[in-house]
Design a protein around this motif. Structure first.
Motif, PDB file in Angstrom:
ATOM      1  N   ILE A 173       0.851  -1.189   0.000  1.00  0.00           N
ATOM      2  CA  ILE A 173       0.000   0.000   0.000  1.00  0.00           C
ATOM      3  C   ILE A 173       0.884   1.236   0.000  1.00  0.00           C
ATOM      4  CG2 ILE A 173      -1.892   1.209   1.137  1.00  0.00           C
ATOM      5  CD1 ILE A 173      -2.521  -1.396   2.646  1.00  0.00           C
ATOM      6  N   LEU A 174       0.824   2.002  -1.059  1.00  0.00           N
ATOM      7  CA  LEU A 174       1.611   3.225  -1.167  1.00  0.00           C
ATOM      8  C   LEU A 174       1.193   4.220  -0.084  1.00  0.00           C
ATOM      9  CD1 LEU A 174       3.508   5.192  -2.782  1.00  0.00           C
ATOM     10  CD2 LEU A 174       1.462   5.826  -4.088  1.00  0.00           C
ATOM     11  N   VAL A 175       2.169   4.750   0.657  1.00  0.00           N
ATOM     12  CA  VAL A 175       1.905   5.813   1.635  1.00  0.00           C
ATOM     13  C   VAL A 175       2.901   6.933   1.381  1.00  0.00           C
ATOM     14  CG1 VAL A 175       0.875   4.348   3.402  1.00  0.00           C
ATOM     15  CG2 VAL A 175       3.322   4.662   3.396  1.00  0.00           C
ATOM     16  N   LYS A 176       2.395   8.131   1.097  1.00  0.00           N
ATOM     17  CA  LYS A 176       3.303   9.205   0.703  1.00  0.00           C
ATOM     18  C   LYS A 176       3.103  10.499   1.484  1.00  0.00           C
ATOM     19  CE  LYS A 176       0.369  10.957  -3.013  1.00  0.00           C
ATOM     20  NZ  LYS A 176       0.405  11.612  -4.331  1.00  0.00           N
ATOM     21  N   ASN A 177       2.156  10.518   2.401  1.00  0.00           N
ATOM     22  CA  ASN A 177       1.934  11.721   3.191  1.00  0.00           C
ATOM     23  C   ASN A 177       1.170  11.355   4.465  1.00  0.00           C
ATOM     24  OD1 ASN A 177      -0.803  11.472   2.314  1.00  0.00           O
ATOM     25  ND2 ASN A 177      -0.360  12.715   0.518  1.00  0.00           N
ATOM     26  N   THR A 178       0.925  12.362   5.290  1.00  0.00           N
ATOM     27  CA  THR A 178       0.279  12.139   6.586  1.00  0.00           C
ATOM     28  C   THR A 178      -1.076  11.454   6.452  1.00  0.00           C
ATOM     29  OG1 THR A 178       1.391  14.085   7.496  1.00  0.00           O
ATOM     30  CG2 THR A 178      -0.554  13.304   8.660  1.00  0.00           C
ATOM     31  N   ALA A 179      -1.917  11.968   5.575  1.00  0.00           N
ATOM     32  CA  ALA A 179      -3.265  11.415   5.427  1.00  0.00           C
ATOM     33  C   ALA A 179      -3.217   9.951   4.998  1.00  0.00           C
ATOM     34  CB  ALA A 179      -4.058  12.235   4.419  1.00  0.00           C
ATOM     35  N   ALA A 180      -2.302   9.627   4.085  1.00  0.00           N
ATOM     36  CA  ALA A 180      -2.198   8.243   3.597  1.00  0.00           C
ATOM     37  C   ALA A 180      -1.745   7.306   4.700  1.00  0.00           C
ATOM     38  CB  ALA A 180      -1.240   8.191   2.416  1.00  0.00           C
ATOM     39  N   VAL A 181      -0.762   7.709   5.489  1.00  0.00           N
ATOM     40  CA  VAL A 181      -0.286   6.865   6.591  1.00  0.00           C
ATOM     41  C   VAL A 181      -1.411   6.624   7.596  1.00  0.00           C
ATOM     42  CG1 VAL A 181       1.212   6.798   8.617  1.00  0.00           C
ATOM     43  CG2 VAL A 181       2.154   7.439   6.409  1.00  0.00           C
ATOM     44  N   ASN A 182      -2.081   7.681   8.002  1.00  0.00           N
ATOM     45  CA  ASN A 182      -3.121   7.543   9.024  1.00  0.00           C
ATOM     46  C   ASN A 182      -4.241   6.617   8.581  1.00  0.00           C
ATOM     47  OD1 ASN A 182      -1.659   9.313  10.589  1.00  0.00           O
ATOM     48  ND2 ASN A 182      -2.978  11.072  10.207  1.00  0.00           N
ATOM     49  N   GLN A 183      -4.675   6.775   7.325  1.00  0.00           N
ATOM     50  CA  GLN A 183      -5.768   5.937   6.845  1.00  0.00           C
ATOM     51  C   GLN A 183      -5.336   4.494   6.633  1.00  0.00           C
ATOM     52  OE1 GLN A 183      -9.264   6.388   6.317  1.00  0.00           O
ATOM     53  NE2 GLN A 183      -8.507   7.777   7.871  1.00  0.00           N
ATOM     54  N   THR A 184      -4.105   4.296   6.202  1.00  0.00           N
ATOM     55  CA  THR A 184      -3.609   2.931   5.999  1.00  0.00           C
ATOM     56  C   THR A 184      -3.497   2.198   7.328  1.00  0.00           C
ATOM     57  OG1 THR A 184      -2.417   3.577   3.995  1.00  0.00           O
ATOM     58  CG2 THR A 184      -1.703   1.562   5.094  1.00  0.00           C
ATOM     59  N   LEU A 185      -2.998   2.870   8.349  1.00  0.00           N
ATOM     60  CA  LEU A 185      -2.905   2.239   9.664  1.00  0.00           C
ATOM     61  C   LEU A 185      -4.295   1.941  10.222  1.00  0.00           C
ATOM     62  CD1 LEU A 185       0.078   4.163  11.327  1.00  0.00           C
ATOM     63  CD2 LEU A 185       0.087   1.956  10.141  1.00  0.00           C
TER      64      LEU A 185
END
Length: 441
Positions: free
Chosen positions: A315-327
């Protein structure tokens, strides 16, 4: 023009022969010969374009699937090469030497900064605006800069119909500043959830503080500005009652049950945006509903690999919003887990890593079933230090080969969370070892 097309096609074939992606270089060579080539090639093609911070690649593949369901001849920039050079190369490869298109339709992912020029040249039938979050601050600075670039491109294409994320006050501001017809989509939010304070929550018109009646995630939701009276537009595509594999969609008062092939709230947004974009382009929504139900994720976006005993998901994570939602997504899953962060700081990732201090890695402390955390990539030491600050210990992996070798013996379910260039590097090695498609296929 003919010479430019010949050079582009020849360069493309040469690079592919040697196993290279051939995404941007052929287009770059062609544009040096004929700077107006893209505008010429796009003149007889109906284009649906997608831009915004997160969700572009997945949304493009969803829209393309919908058009294929409608049996419309379509091509897209599957590789994710979303600057003008990569977009031009796709148009050349889907045209003959005289510039005549092979397909009537195109679905094009466009970088926010490239939109100013690209939209002027391709004059899209419809543009999907996914969202705007803080991203690549070394490149954009303030999040308002990409907003202004997108608006500048659309101003030169007034006939383009916009499919706008109504839950994002920044994408909404783009539509409000333009005369383009707009169709809005939104999700039912949560009244008890608070917006992300690290994102832009000031009204771009008056500077007042944006408040929220409901929030879906980050700073998306039913927003309003008490200072100037702006508020979320009434959506023509509204999603509620989201379950694991389906959602209820209200489209102009008509309610439809729509299956969901991909989990997580950000993919619900991708599906809703796809429904809005297809409708904005004048295509029957039934083809979009079928695409949402049967779609398989693009490369690096919830992509499965037969790695270890329980498999791996990238799962690509490239910014704050992406990290938070992926976790948040990983947290909902049962079973024992190994989470791997692979972080680079190249031009494609954003060289400024300060965003990792805004991301809520503290969620890892509360994640059930989490057995191991591993960090890899060029910035593994910085990521390890950030995780330690969050109260979790992470193992260092020296290189990709060691990482893959170690994970091949892993018992737990593996979640690979790379930045953009790390995703390309790691994925290439996984495909060579385990099989699978190249990223441009």
């Amino acid at each position: 023009m003919i010479i430019a097309c010949v050079v582009c096609k020849a360069t493309h074939c040469f690079l592919r022969f040697f196993g290279k992606g051939a995404t941007a270089m052929p287009g770059k060579a062609a544009l040096k010969i004929c700077p107006g080539l893209l505008e010429y090639l796009a003149r007889d093609v109906k284009v649906i374009a997608v831009t915004g911070t997160n969700g572009k690649t997945t949304s493009v593949r969803m829209v393309e699937a919908a058009l294929k369901n409608a049996e419309l001849p379509v091509f897209s920039n599957k590789s994710g090469a979303n600057l003008i050079e990569g977009i031009t190369a796709e148009f050349v490869m889907n045209s003959d030497l005289l510039g005549r298109p092979k397909c009537d339709w195109a679905v094009i992912e466009c970088d926010e900064a490239a939109a100013q020029r690209v939209f002027d040249e391709i004059k899209p039938v419809a543009v999907l605006l996914t969202n705007l979050f803080k991203d690549q601050s070394d490149r954009y600075g303030d999040v308002k800069k990409p907003m202004e670039m997108i608006a500048a491109g659309l101003k030169k294409s007034p006939e383009t119909v916009l499919a706008v994320n109504a839950d994002c006050h920044l994408t909404s501001a783009i539509a409000e500043k333009l005369d383009n017809k707009a169709l809005y989509f939104a999700l039912e939010g949560n009244k008890g959830r608070k917006p992300d304070a690290s994102e832009e929550n000031r009204c771009v018109f008056c500077g007042g503080k944006i408040l929220f009646r409901t929030v879906t995630y980050s700073n998306l939701g039913s927003w309003y500005c008490p200072a100037c009276g702006r508020k979320r537009k009434r959506p023509q595509v509204f999603v509620r009652d989201v379950a694991e594999d389906r959602m209820l969609v209200d489209m102009g008062g008509e309610q439809r049950i729509c299956g969901l092939a991909l989990p997580a709230v950000y993919n619900v947004y991708n599906a809703a945006g796809m429904l809005a974009a297809v409708t904005a382009a004048g295509i029957d929504a039934k083809y979009a509903l079928a695409a949402a139900e049967n779609f398989q994720g693009g490369f690096g976006r919830m992509e499965e690999f037969p790695l270890g005993e329980s498999g791996a998901e990238m799962i690509l994570v490239k910014n704050t919003a992406a990290v938070n939602q992926t976790l948040d997504y990983i947290k909902t899953l049962e079973g024992e887990k190994t989470v791997v962060f692979i972080q680079n700081a190249n031009a494609g990732d954003g060289r400024d890593l300060s965003w990792i201090y805004d991301a809520d890695f503290e969620k890892l402390r509360r994640m059930r079933g989490l057995r191991r955390i591993i960090v890899a990539g060029d910035c593994k030491s910085e990521m390890q230090a950030r995780l330690k600050r969050a109260g979790v210990e992470a193992e260092l992996s020296p290189d990709y080969e060691s990482l893959i070798s170690g994970l091949s013996r892993e018992i737990n379910r593996i979640f690979l969370l790379p930045s953009y260039t790390a995703m390309l590097e790691l994925r290439q090695r996984l495909v060579r070892k385990l099989g699978g498609k190249n990223f441009w296929e």
